[in-house]
Design an enzyme around this catalytic site. Structure first.
Site: not given
Ligand code: BJW
Ligand code: ZN
Length: 229
Positions: A91-93, A109, A140, A205
């Protein structure tokens, strides 16, 4: 490390292998100019103020450019070398897996080092830090955006299918450094279990995935992953 014996055969890594030195997406200390990441990482914020959103991405790109892959990233490269069917699903970018040397990566992502035109859809790499002009534009003339997936947007075509395919054939599925709350990525954990993989969580965690995995390794991925080799 009780699970060491399971790390054999096909292996898939999933999640955010976070750099140990910086704030995570949802963790404490993630504010930039008083904005939470989720306030800026979305299409509405970009439509309203593309320059602001780009300033944030530019800032993040500068931080990431100075970061180095950690021993966890490097251990995943080693897994890939040793296990021909290893797939890294991230999921890293931030592109640190590429820089570490991983070759087969599913970037769920997107990639902060690529641009996408909001008008013609062109998609290209741009690693410059800082970017010379904000917001950047396409050849463009259209406004460019980071080629990442924001909330409410679908993942790239075929991306989840490929990830599910890899998970279906996995004997071991490592869930590394992710809160496991963001869909559809988080669904890969129950999916892997259902498909018969041994699921191992590596995280500092407890997470949303903890209750459904076979084994939990608590601690920094940079320490634990090299010990699984
Ligand atoms: C360690 C450590 C170490 C630290 N060692 N561990 C209700 C309303 C609106 C939307 C939704 C909803 N319910 C569900 C949704 C869908 C939504 C969603 O999931 N939302 C939830 C949050 C509620 N998902 C989406 O919208 C996705 N798309 C989708 O569903 O499309 C459907 C669709 C179909 C057809 C047409 C249209 C739509 C898209 C999700 C995109 C996520 N994007 C991001 C941003 C990327 C760009 C950027 O970075 O700027 O991606 S958000 C962010 O979260 C990023 C990450 O890749 C992603 C996940 O991150 P994660 O793992 O949760 O990170 P952290 O920071 O929270 O956690 C870090 C972890 O590491 C922790 O557990 C620490 O303990 C641990 N850690 N150090 C080991 N050293
Ligand atoms: Zn263009």
């Amino acid at each position: 490390m009780a699970c060491r014996g399971h790390v054999a055969g096909r292996l898939n890594g999933c999640g955010n292998l976070r750099r140990e030195w910086r704030a995570t997406f949802r963790g404490a200390g993630g504010l930039w100019k008083d904005y939470k990441p989720e306030e800026l990482a979305n299409a509405e914020a970009f439509a309203k103020n593309p320059k602001l959103v780009w300033e944030w991405y530019n800032h993040r790109r500068e931080i990431i450019a100075k970061a180095l892959p950690n021993p966890g990233h490097k251990a995943l490269v080693e897994f890939e070398k040793r296990k021909p069917r290893f797939t890294l699903i991230t999921q890293n970018v931030d592109g640190l897996h590429d820089r570490a040397g991983s070759g087969k990566i599913l970037k769920l992502h997107g990639d902060i080092w690529r641009m996408k035109c909001t008008v013609c859809g062109a998609n290209w790499p741009d690693r410059r830090t800082p970017l010379p002009r904000l917001p950047p534009h396409c050849q463009c003339g259209g406004l460019a955006r980071p080629n990442v997936v924001w909330f409410g947007e679908p993942l790239a075509d075929g991306m989840m299918k490929e990830a599910e395919h890899a998970v279906t054939s996995a004997q071991v599925f490592l869930v590394i450094g992710t809160s496991a709350v963001v869909l559809p990525a988080a669904n890969l954990v129950p999916y892997a279990r259902k498909a018969g993989a041994k699921v191992i969580e590596i995280n500092t965690e407890e997470t949303a995935a903890t209750g459904m995995v076979d084994c939990v390794l608590r601690g920094p991925a940079g320490d634990l992953l090299p010990r699984l080799l």
